[in-house]
Design a protein around this motif. Structure first.
Motif, PDB file in Angstrom:
ATOM      1  N   PHE A  72       0.790  -1.230   0.000  1.00 17.11           N
ATOM      2  CA  PHE A  72       0.000   0.000   0.000  1.00 17.11           C
ATOM      3  C   PHE A  72       0.824   1.282   0.000  1.00 17.11           C
ATOM      4  CE2 PHE A  72      -2.245  -3.284   2.524  1.00 17.11           C
ATOM      5  CZ  PHE A  72      -3.256  -3.566   1.619  1.00 17.11           C
ATOM      6  N   GLY A  73       2.125   1.203   0.270  1.00 16.32           N
ATOM      7  CA  GLY A  73       2.943   2.398   0.337  1.00 16.32           C
ATOM      8  C   GLY A  73       2.892   3.057   1.708  1.00 16.32           C
ATOM      9  N   VAL A  74       3.750   4.063   1.899  1.00 17.13           N
ATOM     10  CA  VAL A  74       3.876   4.709   3.209  1.00 17.13           C
ATOM     11  C   VAL A  74       2.634   5.510   3.571  1.00 17.13           C
ATOM     12  CG1 VAL A  74       5.167   6.408   4.555  1.00 17.13           C
ATOM     13  CG2 VAL A  74       6.388   4.796   3.083  1.00 17.13           C
ATOM     14  N   ARG A  75       2.114   6.289   2.631  1.00 17.47           N
ATOM     15  CA  ARG A  75       0.998   7.180   2.957  1.00 17.47           C
ATOM     16  C   ARG A  75      -0.225   6.400   3.437  1.00 17.47           C
ATOM     17  NH1 ARG A  75      -3.460   9.030   0.604  1.00 17.47           N
ATOM     18  NH2 ARG A  75      -3.019   7.906  -1.330  1.00 17.47           N
ATOM     19  N   ARG A  76      -0.598   5.344   2.732  1.00 13.59           N
ATOM     20  CA  ARG A  76      -1.782   4.572   3.122  1.00 13.59           C
ATOM     21  C   ARG A  76      -1.540   3.745   4.380  1.00 13.59           C
ATOM     22  NH1 ARG A  76      -4.443   1.192  -1.474  1.00 13.59           N
ATOM     23  NH2 ARG A  76      -6.080   1.102   0.127  1.00 13.59           N
ATOM     24  N   SER A  77      -0.255   3.564   4.748  1.00 12.61           N
ATOM     25  CA  SER A  77       0.076   2.797   5.955  1.00 12.61           C
ATOM     26  C   SER A  77       0.207   3.674   7.195  1.00 12.61           C
ATOM     27  CB  SER A  77       1.393   2.022   5.743  1.00 12.61           C
ATOM     28  OG  SER A  77       1.277   1.101   4.676  1.00 12.61           O
ATOM     29  N   LEU A  78       0.118   5.011   7.030  1.00  9.78           N
ATOM     30  CA  LEU A  78       0.279   5.906   8.183  1.00  9.78           C
ATOM     31  C   LEU A  78      -0.722   5.625   9.311  1.00  9.78           C
ATOM     32  CD1 LEU A  78       1.137   9.357   6.541  1.00  9.78           C
ATOM     33  CD2 LEU A  78       2.596   7.978   8.039  1.00  9.78           C
TER      34      LEU A  78
ATOM     35  N   PHE B  93       7.749   6.103  24.992  1.00  8.51           N
ATOM     36  CA  PHE B  93       7.735   4.874  24.202  1.00  8.51           C
ATOM     37  C   PHE B  93       7.017   5.118  22.872  1.00  8.51           C
ATOM     38  CE2 PHE B  93       8.514   0.356  25.791  1.00  8.51           C
ATOM     39  CZ  PHE B  93       9.031  -0.027  24.561  1.00  8.51           C
ATOM     40  N   ALA B  94       5.900   5.843  22.905  1.00 12.04           N
ATOM     41  CA  ALA B  94       5.165   6.133  21.675  1.00 12.04           C
ATOM     42  C   ALA B  94       6.001   6.990  20.729  1.00 12.04           C
ATOM     43  CB  ALA B  94       3.852   6.838  22.005  1.00 12.04           C
ATOM     44  N   LEU B  95       6.731   7.982  21.276  1.00 10.96           N
ATOM     45  CA  LEU B  95       7.561   8.855  20.444  1.00 10.96           C
ATOM     46  C   LEU B  95       8.707   8.098  19.789  1.00 10.96           C
ATOM     47  CD1 LEU B  95       7.746  12.057  22.686  1.00 10.96           C
ATOM     48  CD2 LEU B  95       6.541  11.795  20.507  1.00 10.96           C
ATOM     49  N   VAL B  96       9.281   7.142  20.504  1.00 11.00           N
ATOM     50  CA  VAL B  96      10.377   6.342  19.948  1.00 11.00           C
ATOM     51  C   VAL B  96       9.831   5.279  19.006  1.00 11.00           C
ATOM     52  CG1 VAL B  96      12.236   4.733  20.526  1.00 11.00           C
ATOM     53  CG2 VAL B  96      11.864   6.759  21.938  1.00 11.00           C
ATOM     54  N   ASN B  97       8.676   4.729  19.355  1.00  8.53           N
ATOM     55  CA  ASN B  97       8.120   3.609  18.613  1.00  8.53           C
ATOM     56  C   ASN B  97       7.708   3.988  17.195  1.00  8.53           C
ATOM     57  OD1 ASN B  97       5.282   2.086  17.953  1.00  8.53           O
ATOM     58  ND2 ASN B  97       6.774   0.699  18.869  1.00  8.53           N
ATOM     59  N   CYS B  98       7.052   5.131  17.028  1.00  9.94           N
ATOM     60  CA  CYS B  98       6.489   5.477  15.722  1.00  9.94           C
ATOM     61  C   CYS B  98       7.541   5.553  14.612  1.00  9.94           C
ATOM     62  CB  CYS B  98       5.687   6.772  15.814  1.00  9.94           C
ATOM     63  SG  CYS B  98       4.637   7.051  14.371  1.00  9.94           S
ATOM     64  N   PRO B  99       8.620   6.326  14.773  1.00 12.00           N
ATOM     65  CA  PRO B  99       9.634   6.329  13.707  1.00 12.00           C
ATOM     66  C   PRO B  99      10.362   4.994  13.567  1.00 12.00           C
ATOM     67  CG  PRO B  99      10.370   7.636  15.580  1.00 12.00           C
ATOM     68  CD  PRO B  99       8.939   7.300  15.829  1.00 12.00           C
ATOM     69  N   SER B 100      10.452   4.246  14.657  1.00 12.26           N
ATOM     70  CA  SER B 100      11.138   2.948  14.590  1.00 12.26           C
ATOM     71  C   SER B 100      10.372   1.963  13.729  1.00 12.26           C
ATOM     72  CB  SER B 100      11.336   2.378  15.997  1.00 12.26           C
ATOM     73  OG  SER B 100      12.112   3.239  16.801  1.00 12.26           O
ATOM     74  N   VAL B 101       9.066   1.833  13.986  1.00 11.88           N
ATOM     75  CA  VAL B 101       8.269   0.921  13.165  1.00 11.88           C
ATOM     76  C   VAL B 101       8.099   1.476  11.756  1.00 11.88           C
ATOM     77  CG1 VAL B 101       7.063  -0.026  15.167  1.00 11.88           C
ATOM     78  CG2 VAL B 101       6.042   1.892  13.930  1.00 11.88           C
ATOM     79  N   GLY B 102       8.146   2.827  11.638  1.00 11.84           N
ATOM     80  CA  GLY B 102       8.031   3.437  10.324  1.00 11.84           C
ATOM     81  C   GLY B 102       9.149   3.039   9.382  1.00 11.84           C
ATOM     82  N   LEU B 103      10.316   2.709   9.932  1.00 14.24           N
ATOM     83  CA  LEU B 103      11.429   2.262   9.086  1.00 14.24           C
ATOM     84  C   LEU B 103      11.046   1.019   8.290  1.00 14.24           C
ATOM     85  CD1 LEU B 103      14.428   2.724  11.562  1.00 14.24           C
ATOM     86  CD2 LEU B 103      13.877   4.134   9.568  1.00 14.24           C
ATOM     87  N   TRP B 104      10.250   0.147   8.897  1.00 13.78           N
ATOM     88  CA  TRP B 104       9.822  -1.070   8.199  1.00 13.78           C
ATOM     89  C   TRP B 104       8.850  -0.741   7.072  1.00 13.78           C
ATOM     90  CZ3 TRP B 104      11.537  -6.078   9.244  1.00 13.78           C
ATOM     91  CH2 TRP B 104      12.390  -6.186  10.357  1.00 13.78           C
ATOM     92  N   THR B 105       7.984   0.240   7.302  1.00 12.71           N
ATOM     93  CA  THR B 105       7.054   0.654   6.256  1.00 12.71           C
ATOM     94  C   THR B 105       7.811   1.257   5.080  1.00 12.71           C
ATOM     95  OG1 THR B 105       5.551   1.234   8.058  1.00 12.71           O
ATOM     96  CG2 THR B 105       4.901   1.884   5.846  1.00 12.71           C
ATOM     97  N   VAL B 106       8.775   2.119   5.378  1.00 12.97           N
ATOM     98  CA  VAL B 106       9.579   2.745   4.323  1.00 12.97           C
ATOM     99  C   VAL B 106      10.363   1.679   3.560  1.00 12.97           C
ATOM    100  CG1 VAL B 106      11.505   4.310   3.884  1.00 12.97           C
ATOM    101  CG2 VAL B 106       9.724   4.959   5.516  1.00 12.97           C
ATOM    102  N   ALA B 107      10.930   0.726   4.285  1.00 16.61           N
ATOM    103  CA  ALA B 107      11.665  -0.360   3.616  1.00 16.61           C
ATOM    104  C   ALA B 107      10.747  -1.123   2.672  1.00 16.61           C
ATOM    105  CB  ALA B 107      12.262  -1.303   4.654  1.00 16.61           C
ATOM    106  N   GLY B 108       9.528  -1.378   3.125  1.00 17.98           N
ATOM    107  CA  GLY B 108       8.573  -2.068   2.262  1.00 17.98           C
ATOM    108  C   GLY B 108       8.237  -1.266   1.019  1.00 17.98           C
ATOM    109  N   SER B 109       8.089   0.055   1.174  1.00 20.88           N
ATOM    110  CA  SER B 109       7.750   0.888   0.016  1.00 20.88           C
ATOM    111  C   SER B 109       8.873   0.891  -1.016  1.00 20.88           C
ATOM    112  CB  SER B 109       7.438   2.319   0.468  1.00 20.88           C
ATOM    113  OG  SER B 109       8.610   2.992   0.900  1.00 20.88           O
TER     114      SER B 109
END
Length: 203
Positions: free
Chosen positions: A34-40, A149-165
């Protein structure tokens, strides 16, 4: 909370958030499909849902499980069953523009609710509260830990979304995409073993 403890917790939050687990396997697949935008919404749902879980554990839910171990067992096995269902859905996913129109990313609420049946999320939340939360000013520290934890978690998991895109261009062929999704489903199933084997008994 001292500076040393704060830095140690941030390192803990980053390592546990960025390492492979059910959330990250699903976000990698979502980034591809789905890409990064739709995965936000999926990403934000993970972080905010997990923040609420940490607060709940800090406010006594963990102690409830200690007093009533069958509740934790039910959650653990129910979560495992749901992960198997998600793996099956990922394995059968096609391209997002498939004729069936059934291929959709996780919504914010779905991702937030998933944290409550995600075994890795429970292990992370319990570890954060029991190891890094000082007893003095406990409630305020619980809120601080959850927010950090939420502030650290969001960009951390986002790396996987970006890698997928980034992988999308190599997975445009339906047959290749299907093989990738099956691989992600198998990895999601495999992620259950080390998580569940950590807790053979109650909390």
């Amino acid at each position: 909370m001292t500076t040393e403890l704060l830095l140690a917790f941030i390192a803990f939050a980053f390592v546990t958030s960025v390492t492979p687990g059910p959330n990250n396997m699903m976000l990698l697949a979502s980034g591809v499909n789905f890409g990064v935008r739709r995965s936000l919404p999926h990403m934000l749902g993970i972080s905010l849902g997990f923040m609420i879980l940490v607060i709940a554990v800090g406010l006594g839910l963990g102690q409830l499980f200690e007093q009533f171990p069958p509740l934790y067992s039910a959650l653990r096995y129910g979560g495992a069953a749901y992960l198997l269902y998600l793996a099956w859905k990922i394995a059968g996913a096609g391209a997002p523009d498939a004729a069936s129109g059934n291929s959709k990313p996780f919504t914010f609420l779905q991702a937030a609710a998933f944290q409550w049946v995600n075994p890795k999320a429970w292990i992370m939340a319990i570890g954060a509260i029991t190891t890094y939360t000082p007893h003095e000013g406990f409630l305020l520290n619980v809120l601080l830990i959850a927010a950090l934890f939420a502030l650290v978690n969001c960009p951390s998991v986002g790396l996987w979304t970006v890698a997928g895109s980034f992988l999308r261009r190599w997975l445009e062929a339906p047959r290749v995409l299907r093989a990738f999704n099956i691989g992600m489903a198998l990895l999601l199933v495999a992620s259950l073993y080390p998580i569940l084997s950590d807790f053979q008994g109650p909390l």
